[in-house]
Design a protein around this motif. Sequence first.
Motif, mmCIF file in Angstrom:
data_model
loop_
_atom_site.group_PDB
_atom_site.id
_atom_site.type_symbol
_atom_site.label_atom_id
_atom_site.label_comp_id
_atom_site.label_asym_id
_atom_site.label_seq_id
_atom_site.Cartn_x
_atom_site.Cartn_y
_atom_site.Cartn_z
ATOM 1 N N CYS A 305 -18.852 -70.372 15.582
ATOM 2 C CA CYS A 305 -19.519 -69.837 16.770
ATOM 3 C C CYS A 305 -18.634 -70.028 18.003
ATOM 4 C CB CYS A 305 -20.868 -70.531 16.968
ATOM 5 S SG CYS A 305 -21.751 -70.016 18.457
ATOM 6 N N ALA A 306 -18.034 -71.205 18.142
ATOM 7 C CA ALA A 306 -17.173 -71.477 19.291
ATOM 8 C C ALA A 306 -15.961 -70.546 19.300
ATOM 9 C CB ALA A 306 -16.725 -72.929 19.275
ATOM 10 N N LEU A 307 -15.348 -70.317 18.127
ATOM 11 C CA LEU A 307 -14.198 -69.419 18.052
ATOM 12 C C LEU A 307 -14.578 -68.000 18.467
ATOM 13 C CD1 LEU A 307 -12.533 -70.531 14.673
ATOM 14 C CD2 LEU A 307 -11.633 -70.908 16.971
ATOM 15 N N ASP A 308 -15.732 -67.530 18.007
ATOM 16 C CA ASP A 308 -16.166 -66.173 18.333
ATOM 17 C C ASP A 308 -16.563 -66.045 19.799
ATOM 18 O OD1 ASP A 308 -15.689 -65.339 15.748
ATOM 19 O OD2 ASP A 308 -17.746 -65.653 15.079
ATOM 20 N N MET A 309 -17.170 -67.089 20.348
ATOM 21 C CA MET A 309 -17.529 -67.069 21.774
ATOM 22 C C MET A 309 -16.265 -67.049 22.633
ATOM 23 S SD MET A 309 -20.898 -67.100 22.046
ATOM 24 C CE MET A 309 -21.305 -67.755 23.655
ATOM 25 N N ALA A 310 -15.278 -67.836 22.241
ATOM 26 C CA ALA A 310 -14.024 -67.877 22.997
ATOM 27 C C ALA A 310 -13.327 -66.525 22.942
ATOM 28 C CB ALA A 310 -13.108 -68.964 22.446
ATOM 29 N N ASP A 311 -13.329 -65.891 21.765
ATOM 30 C CA ASP A 311 -12.694 -64.588 21.637
ATOM 31 C C ASP A 311 -13.400 -63.550 22.494
ATOM 32 O OD1 ASP A 311 -10.836 -62.705 20.281
ATOM 33 O OD2 ASP A 311 -12.685 -61.892 19.452
ATOM 34 N N ALA A 312 -14.726 -63.680 22.635
ATOM 35 C CA ALA A 312 -15.511 -62.748 23.457
ATOM 36 C C ALA A 312 -15.491 -63.127 24.932
ATOM 37 C CB ALA A 312 -16.953 -62.709 22.957
ATOM 38 N N ARG A 313 -14.792 -64.204 25.262
ATOM 39 C CA ARG A 313 -14.700 -64.698 26.638
ATOM 40 C C ARG A 313 -16.085 -65.010 27.212
ATOM 41 N NH1 ARG A 313 -10.166 -65.065 25.166
ATOM 42 N NH2 ARG A 313 -8.277 -64.710 26.381
#
Length: 446
Positions: A305-313
Amino acid sequence: MALPPAFAASALYDSLLQSALKRFLARATLELEASLTDSSISTLSMQPTDDPCELVLCWFGTRHILHVPRAQPFTAHELRVARAIGEVLSARYQSILDPSVLATRADLFQGLIEDRYVGAFLDRRPYRAGTERNRADRLANCIEVLRVAALSSYESHAISSGVLVLGDDAPHPRHQAARSYGQPLTAVKSFYRLCDGVRTVFLIGEDGLLLDIIDITHRAREIHPMMAITSPCPSAYRQHAAATLGTRDTCIVLSPSHEIKVFAEGALVFTFRNAEWHLLDVEAKYVQWLQAVGSRPIAEKLFQCALDMADARQGALLVVLRDAGAAGSLVAPIDRLDRPAPARGDSEGLRRPLHYLLRGRTLADVDETVLMALASLDGATVVDTRGCLIAAGAILMHPHGEGTDAWVSEGARTTAAQTAGRFGAVLKVSTDGMITCYDDRSLWNI
């Protein structure tokens, strides 16, 4: 008296070495020590050491000693990037003293030298700055092309693009008119429309020629039908990582958020954001997060979840409490999901009318997309070690205690993350794409 050219060059390159070590190995402490040996005067060498928390490079009569905390020894990728930095700088220094190289390799001194470090890391073979370009130089050239593309737009839209660079001279049709993948292509308008980097990428041969435009998912499934990569990776780029698994191929992408992502060996290895390179070492950092959480299903779901949130800024704060009883010190009663539902008409129920949708839920029965939606709410998502949801979108309380005054200058999310880190493992996602892990203290950044 004028300094001899070789002496002046050695001073310059020694400063470049120190700067590179501090940038790529930011968590380490650098010390300098005079060396009594003559072997390190003109050739950079990495001294063997039995201490996994110490790294020593010798050059120009100076020992450059790097130290990291005992609990977090140097990783294999950190040692590898240090070696790549040393090889590039040593080869570059030798080349300025070699007229034959200077006469034929003007490109060697173009672009960012940091791109050469990344290229040498990815190539894995010893870096040599000869009269012919090697694979590390061609990878650096591809990075430079994407960086130029990031400065452009097409029909008022930001550009995204990408390449898959073959790691060997694999058989592939070569058109007689094949062109080198380089900056001249960035002047061609259609260049920006032919691939978006997310679904399609340019295929580049080991010789640097532009061979084809390919669908990256199709390519990944040709190599690994299940795309079963082992290293954590943003969901939107799992196919890019899978396309490099078990090969020497490298995938480099300019993302829609104008971040350059580099995939190799089945993993996201580097990212260029906020005007500097970051060695991610995602797999090693996931292991530390797993140790802090103690449960693989919970650790894996929150990390993804953290990786995907970071990628989505998108910013987020994900907290795993070591003791569910600590929730009373961190989460306001009105935000608690682990307490009985308020009676109909109760003021607490009126202020949190949607809590009934989440009450009694665990991470196991919350889909990944729903978890991202919860994490995107202002405030923190809090669970216990069993994965039970304790709060979502909660503004954490800051218990008064020693050291609190030192956090006043930090942002609200950072302050909340540092506070929550006293009670459990925390992932803080910033809107600039950085992820920070806390567990009593800051453990790492991605």
